[in-house]
Write a protein that holds these residues in place. Sequence first.
Motif, PDB file in Angstrom:
ATOM      1  N   LYS A 182     -24.697 -71.611  35.220  1.00 18.94           N
ATOM      2  CA  LYS A 182     -26.083 -71.969  34.827  1.00 18.94           C
ATOM      3  C   LYS A 182     -25.897 -73.235  34.301  1.00 18.94           C
ATOM      4  CE  LYS A 182     -28.072 -67.813  35.517  1.00 18.94           C
ATOM      5  NZ  LYS A 182     -28.831 -67.805  36.821  1.00 18.94           N
ATOM      6  N   THR A 183     -27.263 -74.122  34.719  1.00 20.16           N
ATOM      7  CA  THR A 183     -27.299 -75.537  33.965  1.00 20.16           C
ATOM      8  C   THR A 183     -27.298 -75.290  32.348  1.00 20.16           C
ATOM      9  OG1 THR A 183     -29.935 -75.321  33.847  1.00 20.16           O
ATOM     10  CG2 THR A 183     -28.950 -76.271  35.832  1.00 20.16           C
ATOM     11  N   LEU A 184     -27.242 -76.299  31.702  1.00 15.36           N
ATOM     12  CA  LEU A 184     -27.305 -76.169  30.281  1.00 15.36           C
ATOM     13  C   LEU A 184     -28.734 -75.735  29.832  1.00 15.36           C
ATOM     14  CD1 LEU A 184     -25.304 -76.708  27.724  1.00 15.36           C
ATOM     15  CD2 LEU A 184     -26.369 -78.899  27.767  1.00 15.36           C
ATOM     16  N   ILE A 185     -29.819 -76.148  30.309  1.00  8.99           N
ATOM     17  CA  ILE A 185     -31.193 -75.830  30.077  1.00  8.99           C
ATOM     18  C   ILE A 185     -31.238 -74.242  30.254  1.00  8.99           C
ATOM     19  CG2 ILE A 185     -33.448 -76.055  30.814  1.00  8.99           C
ATOM     20  CD1 ILE A 185     -32.741 -78.965  31.205  1.00  8.99           C
ATOM     21  N   GLU A 186     -30.864 -73.847  31.468  1.00  7.80           N
ATOM     22  CA  GLU A 186     -31.018 -72.256  31.606  1.00  7.80           C
ATOM     23  C   GLU A 186     -29.883 -71.539  30.654  1.00  7.80           C
ATOM     24  OE1 GLU A 186     -31.370 -72.030  36.568  1.00  7.80           O
ATOM     25  OE2 GLU A 186     -29.561 -72.743  35.807  1.00  7.80           O
ATOM     26  N   PHE A 187     -28.877 -71.828  30.345  1.00 10.68           N
ATOM     27  CA  PHE A 187     -28.279 -71.301  29.234  1.00 10.68           C
ATOM     28  C   PHE A 187     -28.932 -71.169  28.042  1.00 10.68           C
ATOM     29  CE2 PHE A 187     -24.698 -70.720  26.132  1.00 10.68           C
ATOM     30  CZ  PHE A 187     -24.066 -69.310  26.402  1.00 10.68           C
ATOM     31  N   LYS A 188     -29.369 -72.449  27.407  1.00  8.96           N
ATOM     32  CA  LYS A 188     -30.103 -72.404  26.330  1.00  8.96           C
ATOM     33  C   LYS A 188     -31.140 -71.314  26.592  1.00  8.96           C
ATOM     34  CE  LYS A 188     -29.743 -77.246  25.218  1.00  8.96           C
ATOM     35  NZ  LYS A 188     -30.407 -78.399  24.954  1.00  8.96           N
ATOM     36  N   LYS A 189     -32.150 -71.252  27.507  1.00  9.28           N
ATOM     37  CA  LYS A 189     -33.102 -70.164  27.748  1.00  9.28           C
ATOM     38  C   LYS A 189     -32.466 -68.747  27.655  1.00  9.28           C
ATOM     39  CE  LYS A 189     -36.781 -69.091  30.855  1.00  9.28           C
ATOM     40  NZ  LYS A 189     -37.477 -69.266  31.898  1.00  9.28           N
ATOM     41  N   LEU A 190     -31.429 -68.725  28.477  1.00 13.17           N
ATOM     42  CA  LEU A 190     -30.823 -67.275  28.299  1.00 13.17           C
ATOM     43  C   LEU A 190     -30.414 -66.915  26.795  1.00 13.17           C
ATOM     44  CD1 LEU A 190     -28.432 -67.320  31.506  1.00 13.17           C
ATOM     45  CD2 LEU A 190     -30.529 -66.005  31.057  1.00 13.17           C
ATOM     46  N   ALA A 191     -30.046 -67.876  26.039  1.00 11.53           N
ATOM     47  CA  ALA A 191     -29.708 -67.490  24.423  1.00 11.53           C
ATOM     48  C   ALA A 191     -31.032 -67.280  23.742  1.00 11.53           C
ATOM     49  CB  ALA A 191     -29.120 -68.958  24.196  1.00 11.53           C
ATOM     50  N   LYS A 192     -32.154 -67.896  24.036  1.00  8.97           N
ATOM     51  CA  LYS A 192     -33.197 -67.739  23.307  1.00  8.97           C
ATOM     52  C   LYS A 192     -33.788 -66.563  23.704  1.00  8.97           C
ATOM     53  CE  LYS A 192     -37.642 -69.955  22.539  1.00  8.97           C
ATOM     54  NZ  LYS A 192     -38.651 -71.151  22.765  1.00  8.97           N
ATOM     55  N   GLU A 193     -33.798 -65.914  25.032  1.00 10.36           N
ATOM     56  CA  GLU A 193     -34.193 -64.872  25.237  1.00 10.36           C
ATOM     57  C   GLU A 193     -33.339 -63.516  25.150  1.00 10.36           C
ATOM     58  OE1 GLU A 193     -34.592 -65.469  29.580  1.00 10.36           O
ATOM     59  OE2 GLU A 193     -36.578 -66.737  29.111  1.00 10.36           O
ATOM     60  N   LYS A 194     -32.012 -63.953  24.623  1.00 10.20           N
ATOM     61  CA  LYS A 194     -30.992 -62.940  24.200  1.00 10.20           C
ATOM     62  C   LYS A 194     -30.517 -62.267  25.399  1.00 10.20           C
ATOM     63  CE  LYS A 194     -32.766 -62.512  19.350  1.00 10.20           C
ATOM     64  NZ  LYS A 194     -32.159 -63.737  19.157  1.00 10.20           N
ATOM     65  N   ALA A 195     -30.629 -62.778  26.497  1.00  8.06           N
ATOM     66  CA  ALA A 195     -29.914 -62.484  27.509  1.00  8.06           C
ATOM     67  C   ALA A 195     -28.223 -62.582  27.702  1.00  8.06           C
ATOM     68  CB  ALA A 195     -30.438 -63.034  28.692  1.00  8.06           C
ATOM     69  N   VAL A 196     -28.003 -63.674  26.720  1.00  7.75           N
ATOM     70  CA  VAL A 196     -26.359 -63.864  26.493  1.00  7.75           C
ATOM     71  C   VAL A 196     -26.296 -64.174  24.775  1.00  7.75           C
ATOM     72  CG1 VAL A 196     -25.929 -65.211  28.435  1.00  7.75           C
ATOM     73  CG2 VAL A 196     -27.025 -66.373  26.594  1.00  7.75           C
ATOM     74  N   SER A 197     -25.381 -63.635  24.586  1.00  5.98           N
ATOM     75  CA  SER A 197     -25.174 -63.781  22.975  1.00  5.98           C
ATOM     76  C   SER A 197     -24.139 -64.466  22.507  1.00  5.98           C
ATOM     77  CB  SER A 197     -24.998 -62.135  22.470  1.00  5.98           C
ATOM     78  OG  SER A 197     -23.732 -61.708  22.684  1.00  5.98           O
ATOM     79  N   GLU A 198     -23.983 -64.371  20.977  1.00  6.42           N
ATOM     80  CA  GLU A 198     -22.739 -64.906  20.466  1.00  6.42           C
ATOM     81  C   GLU A 198     -21.422 -64.594  20.934  1.00  6.42           C
ATOM     82  OE1 GLU A 198     -23.750 -64.748  16.431  1.00  6.42           O
ATOM     83  OE2 GLU A 198     -24.607 -66.570  16.600  1.00  6.42           O
ATOM     84  N   ASN A 199     -21.419 -63.371  21.476  1.00  7.36           N
ATOM     85  CA  ASN A 199     -20.092 -62.466  21.892  1.00  7.36           C
ATOM     86  C   ASN A 199     -20.011 -62.710  23.250  1.00  7.36           C
ATOM     87  OD1 ASN A 199     -19.763 -61.298  19.362  1.00  7.36           O
ATOM     88  ND2 ASN A 199     -21.187 -59.801  19.725  1.00  7.36           N
ATOM     89  N   THR A 200     -20.979 -63.519  24.278  1.00 12.97           N
ATOM     90  CA  THR A 200     -20.801 -63.645  25.618  1.00 12.97           C
ATOM     91  C   THR A 200     -19.426 -64.537  25.628  1.00 12.97           C
ATOM     92  OG1 THR A 200     -22.996 -63.660  25.918  1.00 12.97           O
ATOM     93  CG2 THR A 200     -21.703 -64.813  27.504  1.00 12.97           C
TER      94      THR A 200
END
Length: 160
Positions: free
Chosen positions: A112-130
């Motif tokens: 993903k682009t960095l912007i998309e990854f940030k969005k996924l983190a905000k939406e909790k689709a990825v986590s600190e454990n990813t």
Amino acid sequence: MYIPFENLPEDSRIWIYQSNRKFSDDEVTSIHGDLVAFISDWSAHGASLEASFQIRYNRFIILAVNQNVQQVTGCSIDKSVEFIQNLENKFEVDLLDKMNVAFKQGEFVTYKTLIEFKKLAKEKAVSENTIVFNNLVNTVEEFNDGWEIPASESWHSRFF
């Protein structure tokens, strides 16, 4: 001079190039041959570099040089970047854009682009454990110990 990756000392310098798409098995075979040919002729000020590579997940190209034998130079690094640019053109991929993130979703590697990854983190689709790929590692030792790590242990942690 090409040597097996596992024969490189832990302090060997590495560079990681991440593709914006997964390579097919046929492409990996072709890239493997191209890398062996490149490394066999790679030198610094006329002295052969003891070097190797790995291709991981059909997506990452890892170049490594044993600097205990011969130090890489600006010119030899430029030659490797030119080689990577040639691969980009040959396979119509992006290997030099550092503004993208690769991470694991189960057994799959997602890009993903960095912007998309940030969005996924905000939406909790990825986590600190990813599990993320920390392509900022500089040595074989760092690669072995800290390339595939939880996002909380990498520069990605700032997004959580």
